[in-house]
Design a protein around this motif. Structure first.
Motif, short mmCIF file in Angstrom:
data_model
loop_
_atom_site.label_atom_id
_atom_site.label_comp_id
_atom_site.label_asym_id
_atom_site.label_seq_id
_atom_site.Cartn_x
_atom_site.Cartn_y
_atom_site.Cartn_z
N HIS A 61 0.83 -1.20 0.00
CA HIS A 61 0.00 0.00 0.00
C HIS A 61 0.87 1.26 0.00
N TYR A 106 -5.35 4.15 0.35
CA TYR A 106 -3.93 4.21 -0.02
C TYR A 106 -3.76 4.56 -1.50
N ASP A 154 -4.62 -8.00 -2.72
CA ASP A 154 -3.75 -8.36 -1.60
C ASP A 154 -3.84 -9.83 -1.22
#
Length: 397
Positions: free
Chosen positions: A25, A96, A374
């Protein structure tokens, strides 16, 4: 952080996965374009040095290579990740999201970098290999030939590799599914700029002008016959005119019109034929309409061609670690391109894909709403570790 991982994860990776996602991030929020990856390179170098890697910088301007040796083995393995972002304005709205307007990690290179760093930390901690590991963090993959630049700067002379591997996340495939293919994996990618020149004039008096707009229109249509009528239907080729620029007013015939093309193929002979025919057709069509054309043909990336042995080795490690259900054994070739092709021309190796997801993770790359998934980071980092340990196993041949 809370997310569902997509496959088996090593204990060493599980222990650091939240930190590595946070690192991803951080990189995502601070994207850097080709040959500007200074802060990203600083971060990579700092982490590698802390884990005991020899760190080398400056290859390909902003590239970073981390080397780790264990035991007395003579085998040498290279693993590569790309670091650069794209000149795209991000619209994800993520907490982010890019802090730099007009720059964005829209292809997942932030995820590729964080994944290889996670593997680097685990490999340093486990130490279960015998030989030399070179981790290659490459700049400028997005159309600027960073791999070629690193090679020209002596990458494989200074850091010899018996094999080299890389991966790309692939939206539209199930998250955490690994795809392998021997032979041509990605197509070549060349850029062509055609500048059609005529004689400008008043739109109401076209007979005293030479209209490059009309000539350009005929060129656009004629170019579409190359793939449909001159390429074997069993072969693959793409000729796409992605941009046309010419004129500013409805009653003014401009002097020039510019066409910008992307051209793709998998076979070198087809790639050469496309150049020959695009040049000939554009020249002839312009001449028919009393115009002329300048052809700026930019050879960019060759096809990504995987070594059969290296690919089978990587697929076997995946089947053993992930299980058959998470492995796509004979992936269909894709029309994307990657300058990892230059590394595969220099050293045997293989390039594979990891599914980024079909629903939320299915947003295509080079899109302002794209984000790396992720959930695939821990399983892919674990696979890197297993691949390195298998390749550099004591007594491996």
């Amino acid at each position: 952080m809370s997310f569902a991982v997509t496959g088996p994860v090593l204990p060493e990776i599980r222990a650091i996965q939240d930190d590595m996602v946070a690192l991803r991030h951080r990189i995502h929020a601070n994207p850097e374009l080709a040959y500007e990856e200074v802060a990203t390179g600083d971060l990579v170098a700092e982490r590698l040095a802390a884990w005991g890697f020899e760190v080398h910088r400056g290859l390909g301007v902003t590239g970073v290579v981390g080397t780790l040796r264990r035991g007395t083995g003579t085998r040498r393995l290279g693993l590569r990740a790309d670091m650069d972002a794209l000149p795209i304005h991000e619209t994800t709205g993520l907490p982010y999201a890019s802090a730099h307007p007009g720059k964005m990690h829209a292809c997942g290179h932030d995820g590729h970098t964080a994944t290889l760093l996670a593997a680097a930390q685990a490999l340093a901690q486990r130490g279960q290999f015998d030989g030399t590991l070179h981790l290659i963090f490459q700049p400028a993959e997005e159309g600027h030939g960073g791999a070629q630049k690193m090679i020209a700067d002596g990458l494989f002379e200074r850091f010899p590799c018996d094999a080299v591997y890389s991966f790309h996340n692939e939206p539209g495939y199930p998250a955490g599914h690994f795809g392998f293919r021997a032979g041509a994996m990605y197509s070549s990618s060349d850029t062509v700029v055609l500048t059609v020149s005529g004689v400008g004039g008043h739109g109401a008096m076209p007979h005293v002008a030479v209209d490059p707009v009309v000539a350009a229109a005929h060129i656009v249509l004629a170019l579409q016959t190359i793939v449909s009528r001159e390429i074997d239907p069993n072969d693959m080729a793409v000729v796409t005119i992605g941009a046309i620029h010419g004129g500013d007013a409805p009653n003014v015939i401009p002097k020039t019109v510019e066409l910008r093309l992307t051209v793709r193929a998998r076979k070198p002979t087809t790639r050469a034929l496309l150049r020959e025919r695009i040049t000939a057709i554009a020249t002839a069509q312009a001449a028919v309409h009393r115009a002329s054309v300048t052809v700026d043909y930019r050879w960019r990336y060759p096809p990504v061609v995987n070594d059969a042995g290296a690919t089978e080795f990587a697929a076997a490690v995946a089947r053993d670690w992930l299980g058959e259900s998470l492995v796509i054994p004979d992936l269909e070739p894709l029309q994307a391109s990657d300058d990892f092709a230059f590394m595969l021309e220099a050293v045997p190796g293989s390039y594979f894909i990891v599914g980024n997801g079909e629903g939320e993770g299915g947003c295509m790359v080079h899109n302002p709403d794209y984000d790396f998934n992720d959930a695939i980071l821990p399983v892919t980092a674990s696979y890197w570790v297993k691949l390195a340990e298998a390749f550099l196993a004591d007594g491996a041949r």
